[in-house]
Design a protein around this motif. Structure first.
Motif, PDB file in Angstrom:
ATOM      1  N   UNK A  75      47.051  91.711  -8.974  1.00  0.00           N
ATOM      2  CA  UNK A  75      46.699  90.425  -9.586  1.00  0.00           C
ATOM      3  C   UNK A  75      47.094  89.279  -8.658  1.00  0.00           C
ATOM      4  N   UNK A  76      46.113  88.472  -8.258  1.00  0.00           N
ATOM      5  CA  UNK A  76      46.372  87.398  -7.302  1.00  0.00           C
ATOM      6  C   UNK A  76      46.728  86.075  -7.967  1.00  0.00           C
ATOM      7  N   UNK A  77      46.298  85.889  -9.222  1.00  0.00           N
ATOM      8  CA  UNK A  77      46.556  84.608  -9.889  1.00  0.00           C
ATOM      9  C   UNK A  77      46.845  84.845 -11.365  1.00  0.00           C
ATOM     10  N   UNK A  78      47.281  83.780 -12.043  1.00  0.00           N
ATOM     11  CA  UNK A  78      47.694  83.885 -13.434  1.00  0.00           C
ATOM     12  C   UNK A  78      46.506  84.210 -14.350  1.00  0.00           C
ATOM     13  N   UNK A  79      45.329  83.696 -14.011  1.00  0.00           N
ATOM     14  CA  UNK A  79      44.135  83.987 -14.822  1.00  0.00           C
ATOM     15  C   UNK A  79      43.901  85.492 -14.880  1.00  0.00           C
ATOM     16  N   UNK A  80      43.945  86.165 -13.724  1.00  0.00           N
ATOM     17  CA  UNK A  80      43.756  87.614 -13.689  1.00  0.00           C
ATOM     18  C   UNK A  80      44.869  88.325 -14.448  1.00  0.00           C
ATOM     19  N   UNK A  81      46.099  87.829 -14.312  1.00  0.00           N
ATOM     20  CA  UNK A  81      47.239  88.484 -14.952  1.00  0.00           C
ATOM     21  C   UNK A  81      47.135  88.473 -16.467  1.00  0.00           C
ATOM     22  N   UNK A  82      46.587  87.397 -17.049  1.00  0.00           N
ATOM     23  CA  UNK A  82      46.548  87.257 -18.503  1.00  0.00           C
ATOM     24  C   UNK A  82      45.345  87.944 -19.147  1.00  0.00           C
ATOM     25  N   UNK A  83      44.351  88.323 -18.360  1.00  0.00           N
ATOM     26  CA  UNK A  83      43.135  88.879 -18.931  1.00  0.00           C
ATOM     27  C   UNK A  83      43.344  90.216 -19.625  1.00  0.00           C
ATOM     28  N   UNK A  84      44.426  90.917 -19.291  1.00  0.00           N
ATOM     29  CA  UNK A  84      44.677  92.247 -19.859  1.00  0.00           C
ATOM     30  C   UNK A  84      45.597  92.214 -21.077  1.00  0.00           C
TER      31      UNK A  84
END
Length: 639
Positions: A75-84
């Motif tokens: 995960x490179x950014x917070x948006x990607x981290x929260x999607x799961x």
């Protein structure tokens, strides 16, 4: 119509009852299989109670994303981290820096409080005081704590839907350097360097990162690439004044430039936005004795957004050159008292001042907003009571005095009961929340100083069951939230008024299965129902069904593989036909990401990721593009 609605409700209740029955059977089985009477209390969390607490002892519905998880999933950014994450929907108006909006359990974007190291970073000059998550990277992140449900009792305004606290790494030990470089699709380059360590009484962590990408067109049918650049810096410093007295300083700075388009499907070669954010705090902590410690915190937030769009060959009438500035200054003094049997009392005082202004033109129209400010004073009291070894009760209340609308009181009560023999954990929460009108809603030409605060009441209850000595864990939670006095924009004559009423409810299900010590499967599903009680329509961009399957495989001591699949169900959005809004359905989609890493030796590691493995074509926001199959590879050095 009433019959169909009643049938749907009965079917919904049947599903819940079926789950409860199955869970009851599994609980009995768990009791038979359990061999030990100790219970794994999980990770240490801070955000739910404002003090360090074991995860299992906290009644709030929460999720914790560790640095290890972020690294393994790539995960490179917070948006990607929260999607799961359970209960979280994140939408972005185009990949690579497009505006990112969060919906926590179906609540509005401005109903989620975003924090970095406990600093409230919601934008004072955003119309709904929400925060754009698009420009936060994961390079300096230690963990992310997500608390779902009303949290105004501890955090005041903006926490009606929940809280997301992004906690950065701390320094200590011998000096260590880490350097990572990554390259990939769309001419994307990313670099990070950080230094951590200690010297006598001084601990430090310093991190700087750079990202540059040609990107893709934000508009779905656009032709030109929309570039993205992001420079960020963060630091955490601690000075040990005395044995139990510390002075801490945290800072996070971001400077991002992103090419944006004119909206859904509309290309624009010179529409650009800049975001410059500075978040900082100075914290004095002291442990007076075994039963009392306190901290005094000074926080400062400065957010500056600029937009520029000159006439071009696509639209000769473009005329935008605007600037929005928002500041927040706050002081908080928190005291923690440890009682007998592990119980605690947390009490505190908080003063906050918001300042905002804007100038320039947008589309040829003036957006001048003279500098205005508003003050809020809050007092909170919460107890975390350990009534028996495995029974916990957390009541709390808060009183806020707002400069414009006066006093608002909020409450919360949560409880946890653990049965070690059967590895069973029951939890329940009830709380109220509020959100103060934003500066724009109060003072703009469409605002009103007579606006009331938005209000909410929410509850959830659930069960967590472990099987096979903790190798399999099952989670089931039902939640419901009711919002009233929501501030909506009616038209250019009436402006903002308190008219909105919304209900959100659903079921969150999670399964973690350790098939072997090296192979873990994580599955979660969020079922969400939303309803605008005024229009009787579903809320936009909130799917009824969202699911995630993650597989983490430690192939060898040096090699790791992660496969992550996200499903987003059908949801509604808005398109405009001759300036008239019309509802449309966005189709469901499945996105698959594959990441891997290999340690060459103790100091060097190579890693790679394939995003959108099967080149799924989808939209998060109507008319905005998302990236197709993308490849990234990088190297990390530690010394």
């Amino acid at each position: 119509m009433l019959l169909r609605r009643g049938e749907r409700k009965r079917e919904y209740l049947k599903k819940i009852m079926a789950g409860v029955i199955v869970l009851a059977v599994l609980t009995v089985a768990g009791g038979v299989l359990a061999k030990e009477e100790e219970y794994n209390l999980g990770k240490i969390v801070i955000t739910a109670t404002k003090v360090r607490q074991y995860e299992a002892e906290v009644g709030s519905s929460l999720s914790v994303i560790s640095f290890e998880e972020l690294r393994k999933k790539g995960k490179k950014n917070i948006v990607e981290a929260l999607q799961d994450v359970l209960g979280v929907i994140v939408t972005q108006s185009g990949s690579f820096g497009g505006q990112a909006t969060i919906y926590l359990r179906g609540s509005k974007p401005g109903h989620t409080l975003i924090m970095i190291n406990g600093i409230k970073v919601n934008d004072p000059m955003s119309p709904d005081r929400s925060f754009d998550l698009a420009n936060l990277t994961t390079d300096d992140i230690e963990k992310i704590e997500i608390i779902r449900g009303p949290q105004s009792t501890l955090y005041g305004s903006d926490a009606m839907g929940g809280v997301i606290n992004i906690i950065t790494k701390k320094g200590g030990g011998r000096p260590k350097w880490k350097v990572s470089l990554e390259n990939g699709s769309y001419n994307t380059f990313k670099g990070n360097i950080n230094l951590s360590g200690s010297k006598r009484k001084f601990d430090y962590f310093l991190s700087s990162s750079f990202l540059d990408s040609k990107g893709i067109s934000k508009a779905k049918e656009g032709l030109e690439e929309d570039a993205y650049k992001n420079i960020s810096f963060s630091s955490w410093l601690r000075y040990h004044i005395l044995k139990n007295v510390n002075l801490n300083f945290a800072l996070h700075y971001t400077d991002a430039k992103v090419d944006i388009d004119d909206g859904a499907f509309d290309d624009d070669p010179n529409n650009v936005s800049w975001n410059e954010n500075l978040f900082s705090k100075l914290e004095f902590t002291q442990k007076v004795n075994r039963g009392w410690d306190h901290k005094l915190v000074f926080s400062y937030v400065n957010i500056c957004r600029k937009y520029q769009d000159e006439p071009d060959n696509i639209d000769s009438y473009d005329n935008t050159d605007s600037c929005y500035k928002g500041k927040r200054e706050s002081i908080e003094w928190q005291h923690n008292f440890s009682l007998s049997r592990g119980s605690k009392v947390i009490t505190g005082f908080e003063y906050e001042k918001e300042v905002g202004s804007s100038d320039g033109v947008w589309g040829g129209y003036s957006v001048k907003f003279d500098k205005r400010s508003v003050d809020t004073i809050g007092y909170y009291l919460q107890s975390h009571l350990k009534l028996k070894k495995y029974l916990f009760l957390t009541p709390g209340l808060r009183v806020d005095k707002h400069e414009m609308f006066g006093t608002k009181t909020t409450y919360k009560l949560s409880t946890v009961y653990i049965i070690p023999k059967t590895k069973t954990r029951f939890k329940a929460n009830w709380g109220t929340g509020f959100k103060a009108p934003s500066l724009y809603q109060l003072y703009s030409s469409y605002g009103s100083p007579d606006l009331k605060p938005e209000e909410s009441e929410g509850y959830d209850f659930g069960i967590q069951q472990a099987f096979f000595n903790g190798r399999l864990t099952f989670d089931l939670t039902y939640f419901q939230n009711n919002f009233k006095n929501l501030i909506d924009f009616v038209n250019f004559q009436e402006g903002y008024v308190n008219i909105g009423k919304v209900e959100t409810k659903g079921v969150e299900t999670g399964i973690v299965c350790n098939l072997t010590k090296d192979l873990t499967v994580n599955v979660n599903h969020t079922y969400l129902e939303t309803r605008d009680k005024t229009t009787r329509q579903e809320l936009l961009r909130r799917p009824k069904n969202k699911a995630f399957i993650g597989i983490n495989w430690q192939i060898s001591k040096k090699t790791h593989l992660s496969l992550n699949t996200t499903y987003i169900g059908k949801r509604e959005d808005i398109k405009y036909v001759d300036w008239i809004p019309q509802r449309i359905d966005l189709k469901p989609y499945i996105k698959v990401d594959l990441s891997a890493s290999h340690n060459l030796d103790k100091n060097f590691k190579i890693f790679g990721k394939v995003e959108n493995l099967f080149n799924e074509e989808y939209e998060e926001v109507y008319g905005y593009a998302t990236a197709g199959v993308s490849f990234y590879v990088g190297i990390e050095a530690n010394f």
